[in-house]
Design a protein around this motif. Structure first.
Motif, short mmCIF file in Angstrom:
data_model
loop_
_atom_site.label_atom_id
_atom_site.label_comp_id
_atom_site.label_asym_id
_atom_site.label_seq_id
_atom_site.Cartn_x
_atom_site.Cartn_y
_atom_site.Cartn_z
N GLU A 36 0.82 -1.22 0.00
CA GLU A 36 0.00 0.00 0.00
C GLU A 36 0.85 1.28 0.00
OE1 GLU A 36 -0.67 -0.05 4.86
OE2 GLU A 36 -2.36 -0.43 3.51
N SER A 37 2.11 1.18 0.43
CA SER A 37 2.97 2.36 0.48
C SER A 37 3.68 2.65 -0.84
CB SER A 37 4.03 2.19 1.58
OG SER A 37 4.92 1.13 1.25
N VAL A 38 3.53 1.77 -1.83
CA VAL A 38 4.22 1.94 -3.11
C VAL A 38 3.52 3.03 -3.92
CG1 VAL A 38 4.82 0.82 -5.29
CG2 VAL A 38 5.05 -0.44 -3.14
N PRO A 39 4.28 4.00 -4.44
CA PRO A 39 3.64 5.04 -5.28
C PRO A 39 3.07 4.43 -6.55
CG PRO A 39 6.04 5.23 -5.35
CD PRO A 39 5.73 4.24 -4.29
N VAL A 40 1.93 4.93 -6.98
CA VAL A 40 1.28 4.43 -8.19
C VAL A 40 1.84 5.18 -9.40
CG1 VAL A 40 -0.90 4.20 -9.44
CG2 VAL A 40 -0.81 3.79 -6.97
N LEU A 67 10.47 2.71 -6.09
CA LEU A 67 9.89 2.39 -7.39
C LEU A 67 8.37 2.42 -7.32
CD1 LEU A 67 12.09 -0.41 -8.97
CD2 LEU A 67 12.47 2.05 -8.79
N CYS A 68 7.77 2.88 -8.40
CA CYS A 68 6.31 2.92 -8.49
C CYS A 68 5.78 1.55 -8.92
CB CYS A 68 5.86 4.01 -9.46
SG CYS A 68 6.21 3.67 -11.20
N LYS A 91 7.49 -4.33 -2.69
CA LYS A 91 8.02 -2.98 -2.58
C LYS A 91 9.51 -3.02 -2.92
CE LYS A 91 8.23 1.13 0.36
NZ LYS A 91 7.77 1.78 1.62
N THR A 92 9.98 -2.01 -3.65
CA THR A 92 11.38 -1.98 -4.10
C THR A 92 11.96 -0.58 -3.97
OG1 THR A 92 11.04 -3.76 -5.70
CG2 THR A 92 12.92 -2.32 -6.07
#
Length: 431
Positions: free
Chosen positions: A112-116, A329-330, A340-341
């Motif tokens: 959920e914290s990964v930018p879109v 990374l998005c 998540k990366t």
């Protein structure tokens, strides 16, 4: 592999999250999945009905025999139920195989914290370290700097074709020094166990970490054995593959977590989708070296471990004195198995840009589910571990960065202080 229960619980929500990776998502045939799930539920319901009927009949048979009555009709019906149950089990096996095959090509869900975002333009800079050096002479790139020092692309091409290099003399020694330095830092300072792994692995190993079946075209592979029994084997594209699979098909003691492993290995990639990109120099090669970090953790600790791992990769760049930035990374730029990366990008002066030199990912339970790797939780139940991997660092790209950031006007290269013990105290590399 995704938990199929997520798809069964809320298929639309899962597909919507997958579409943040690629829209429209091309990973899951939703119509076919829904059809198979309907078929599976119907077969299971019928199976339960048949099992209940068989149990009832078995009791009736026992009662009839106890009374000395004829039970042949009841027994004949039980026999027919047995035949139908066998057919149902076979149908369920077929359905499950097709569902598993579909799931093997579905990527991990973004945290959920990964930018879109749709591509690398959606990545978010987290922080920078170091200030790019100002030069008072004409910059040269690593190809021109390295040639007099033993960086030989002509011999590499003669031996193996394009995108292979041959290092000799000072370049070979600098390359070795970088790898040894990285291993020493990760094992001596950061608590990783140094490993030496096979460079060629079996198909199921690559399925465990997610390179297969989706990315076969990116791998170098062979068929080994005779005509009657051939084994499909692959050159590793990263030692993440072999390190992570050391725990495949195991139930681990929670007290052993986290497991932290590191290895230096060559990596082999066909770069099937990179035609025309980075054709000059060592940025994108078919064979390159990398020091890899892998952690196997308790699920509650994996995001803490991710931040720690990024710091372990950053430590190498800081000790080398190389400016870099950390990028989150998005959704559209993450790897297949990652939830998540973070990428570390080192400053490359001749290009005037930051280039990826490390990628650190939390795969959560995605790889563990494929590998069937679990641990005993506090309640005594088997639970999936979380797996993480990160470059600590890509050796060839580190060599590029050292050559370009430490170049001198006379064509020599100043050796970063931390590498000098590995080069016998040499401070300057000269032709």
């Amino acid at each position: 592999m995704l938990d199929i229960s997520l798809l069964r619980k809320d298929l639309d929500a899962v597909v919507a999250r997958l579409q943040t990776r690629k829209n429209p998502q091309a990973f899951l045939d939703v119509a076919r999945f829904s059809e198979l799930e309907t078929d599976r539920r119907n077969v299971q319901m019928r199976t339960e009905e048949l099992q209940a009927r068989r149990n009832s009949l078995s009791k009736q048979i026992g009662m009839a025999k106890g009374k000395g009555e004829d039970a042949s009709a009841l027994m004949a019906e039980v026999g027919g139920i047995g035949d139908e149950l066998k057919a149902s089990a076979e149908r369920l096996d077929v359905i499950q195989i097709e569902l598993n095959t579909m799931l093997m090509s579905v990527p991990n869900l973004p945290h959920e914290s990964v930018p879109v975002g749709s591509d690398e333009s959606g990545n978010v800079e987290v922080r920078r370290w170091g200030t790019p050096r100002s030069f008072d002479f004409e910059l040269r790139d690593h190809v021109d700097i390295g040639a007099p020092l033993g960086l030989d692309f002509e011999t590499g091409a003669k031996l193996s074709g394009s995108r292979f290099s041959f290092l000799k003399g000072p370049m070979a020694k600098l390359h070795r020094a970088l790898a040894q330095f990285m291993l020493d830092v990760q094992s001596n300072e950061h608590g990783y166990t140094e490993c030496y792994t096979p460079y060629i692995v079996n198909r199921e190993v690559l399925e465990g970490t997610g390179q297969l079946p989706k990315f076969k075209e990116d791998m170098f592979w062979v068929l080994r054995g005779g005509d009657e029994e051939q084994v499909e084997q692959y050159l590793i594209s990263t030692s993440e593959i072999s390190l992570t699979n050391t725990v495949r098909e195991q139930v681990l003691d929670a007290a052993t977590l986290p497991i932290k492993l590191t290895a230096h290995s060559p990596c082999f990639r066909s770069e099937a989708g990179s035609a025309g990109r980075d054709t000059r120099g060592m940025i994108r090669q078919h064979q390159f070296d990398k020091v890899e970090m892998v952690q196997v953790t308790h699920p509650e600790k994996s995001y803490e471990a991710l931040e720690e791992m990024v710091g372990h990769a950053e430590a190498i760049l800081q000790k080398l004195g190389l400016p870099y930035r950390v990028m989150a990374l998005c959704t559209g730029d993450m790897g297949f198995g990652a939830a998540k990366t973070y990428d570390l990008e080192v400053w490359v002066p001749a290009q005037g840009v930051y280039r990826e030199i490390s990628s650190c990912s939390n795969c959560e339970g995605f790889q563990a589910r494929r590998m069937q790797t679990r641990f005993k939780n506090a309640q005594g139940k088997n639970e999936l571990v979380h797996t993480l991997n990160g470059s600590g660092l890509a050796v060839g790209r580190a060599l590029v960065a050292v050559l370009e950031n430490y170049q001198n006007a006379d064509g020599s290269v100043t050796v970063p202080e931390v590498l000098r013990p590995y080069l016998g105290g040499v401070e300057i590399l000269r032709a």
